[in-house]
Design an enzyme around this catalytic site. Sequence first.
Site, PDB file in Angstrom:
ATOM      1  N   GLU A 113      11.865  -4.343 -42.993  1.00 37.57           N
ATOM      2  CA  GLU A 113      11.448  -5.738 -42.980  1.00 37.57           C
ATOM      3  C   GLU A 113      10.888  -6.256 -44.297  1.00 37.57           C
ATOM      4  OE1 GLU A 113      11.683  -7.935 -40.288  1.00 37.57           O
ATOM      5  OE2 GLU A 113      12.958  -6.350 -39.474  1.00 37.57           O
ATOM      6  N   SER A 482      -6.285   2.992  23.586  1.00 35.34           N
ATOM      7  CA  SER A 482      -7.203   4.089  23.931  1.00 35.34           C
ATOM      8  C   SER A 482      -7.774   4.812  22.725  1.00 35.34           C
ATOM      9  CB  SER A 482      -6.485   5.096  24.833  1.00 35.34           C
ATOM     10  OG  SER A 482      -6.158   4.503  26.073  1.00 35.34           O
TER      11      SER A 482
END
Length: 712
Positions: A113, A482
């Site tokens: 770059e 239950s």
Amino acid sequence: MREEPTALPPSEPPPLPKWKAIESPRFVRIVQWIIGIGFAGFVCAALTIALVVQHYSASLPSTDQLANYNPAVVTRLYAADGKLLAEYAKEKRFFLPLSAIPKTVQQAFISAEDKNFYSHKGVDLLGTARALKNNVLNAGKGHSLAGGSTITQQVVKNFLLSSEKSFERKIKEAILAYRISNLYSKEKILELYLNEIYLGLSTYGVAAASITYFDKSLDQLTTEEAAFLAALPKAPAYFDPAKNYQRALERRNYVISRMVEDGAIDAKEGKRALSTPLITRTRNKDDVARADFFAEEVRRALATMYGSNVLYEGGLFVKTTLNPTYQTYADKALRYALMLYDQRHGYRGPIATLKNEEGEIPAALERVRKERSIPLYELQTLAYIDHVTPKVDVVTLDGSRGSITPEGMSWAKPKFSVGDVVLVEPIDGAKGSYRLLQIPAVNGALVVMDPHTGKVLAMTGGYAYGGSEFNRATQAKRQPGSSFKPFVYLTALESGFSPTSVILDGPISLPQGPGLPMWTPKNYEGDYMGPVTFRTALEHSRNAVTVRIASLIGLKRIKRVAKRFGIYEDAVAENFSMVLGAKETTLLKLVNGYSMIANGGRRVSPWFVERIDDRNGATIFRRDTRQCESCSAAPETNISSDAPTLTDERERVLDPRVAYQITSILQGAVQRGTGSAAKVLNRPVAGKTGTTNESRDTWFIGYTPDLVIGTY
């Protein structure tokens, strides 16, 4: 006579020597004119530049934010064994200081770059001139404009300006680049760049990109891998190797060549790197825990605790209580049970029917999978019925051919047609043979907890997460049936009953209120056993005995116990159907209530998160807040010193003797009563089943001394 001399004709003066030419008045005037024009041009250019700088400087953003760079980073969830569980982020990024980024990676980006990064003042004039020349040469050829931006200018664009391609933005970019080059060191600017730059696949910064593309940390990258990352900023999507391998390879090789040219690597290493294929890798599935419902529960909790901004940008490190092994077993067990139950109720037909799909069957199956959001687990796949007689031939999602065996569809007795799309899985040891499946029409949930700490070790909130995020373990309120009865019986034990107390198992009718008929509960089997012991009544889940006990001790006591154990938090209507489990609760609350029985009567609450660290490593949340002063006090050399101890600060919610009695009775329920299916485990297990009217919900909560599991 004397002759007069003849006059000579006029002639040109002899030429002046060359060194005398510059003394010519005409030449001097030309030079003076050129110098004057040049000076005037220089002054005008300088004034113009000064005016432009002054004009644009007035609207430039402040560079102060660069000094306190605090980027959005990923929040990561980890299982108890360190495996990655989930990631949440707006921008997938892991911040690393420049000192932690290898030199090879740094140099790869500089070579790709901005090779003069360390020598210019933010703007590379030669690079800009080259870019202008290339733009002129490429005019009208359809090429995008080259900007000639340095790394410093890219930092300016990413942090302070937009990505708009305009002359005005380039001027502002250059001014700011020069400014920050004078304000910050090159190291600081490079650190900002390498952590902020977008590198494709929703990934920002080199640390995250290294994991995304190579499943490696930065210090493990090879030269060619570092060069590939450095190739991406120019156009991440354009150089994606999954879309265009050759293009990505050429760009990577260009970066390697630049690194050799710049002296970042020697020629031998460059040659080796250039000859290496470009190979990307996805994350190893064995290193990732899969628990979607669990992760979503943690995500919601974090959003409530810290807000969405911190969750998606704060970079939290979250250690959860998840046990991946238990989670795998939990997912498989629930899916298997739901499918088995569903198959007992018959085959409901194909998922879809396709027409005229010859040659495009796999693509058509993939469309069906996506459109119907069909979850596929392990070896499951979609199959297209290609031929029905004399055998059922299929084409699967990956294009494989095979057949559904008669044994593999014996549960369904289906009537297939060519074009039907069905769910199948391969039969072990029989290549090309498949078993018919179908996605269950029923659903459920499963929770695994540590009764001593409240840690949720595993949780699955349904058959499949992809179709719905609704968590049936924490969000679905269902009647426990239950499975609520143990809390009625422990209330009775606290009120003076004993396991050997005898109660009548016979018809009982109770008033429901003015104008309402009497309520007469019946046992599940419809029969009565006469006088039975307290223990026998709970082991066999006798409804009539449970209601009779409730009428003797009073509903208010049972309500208080239910609230004490966290089963119900809001007001519960005082009616006797409550004691048979008619009041809704969640699976997680019920499992937590059983945990307090299993641990001998100490209060625990369900936990999903063990510890949270912020982005800087500071612990901001810890589940266990107890202090251990002796943990670091004992001399390292004194091996015989007493082991550090922590105070048990858990509140007692139940007499340990009552906890023992209930546990003993529930062990009997497994050995002799309604939970006898759990005997196949061949270990001490206490547990209780639960069934609501018309069996719309069926439950089982079971526990050992160190584990509580509940499912419905």
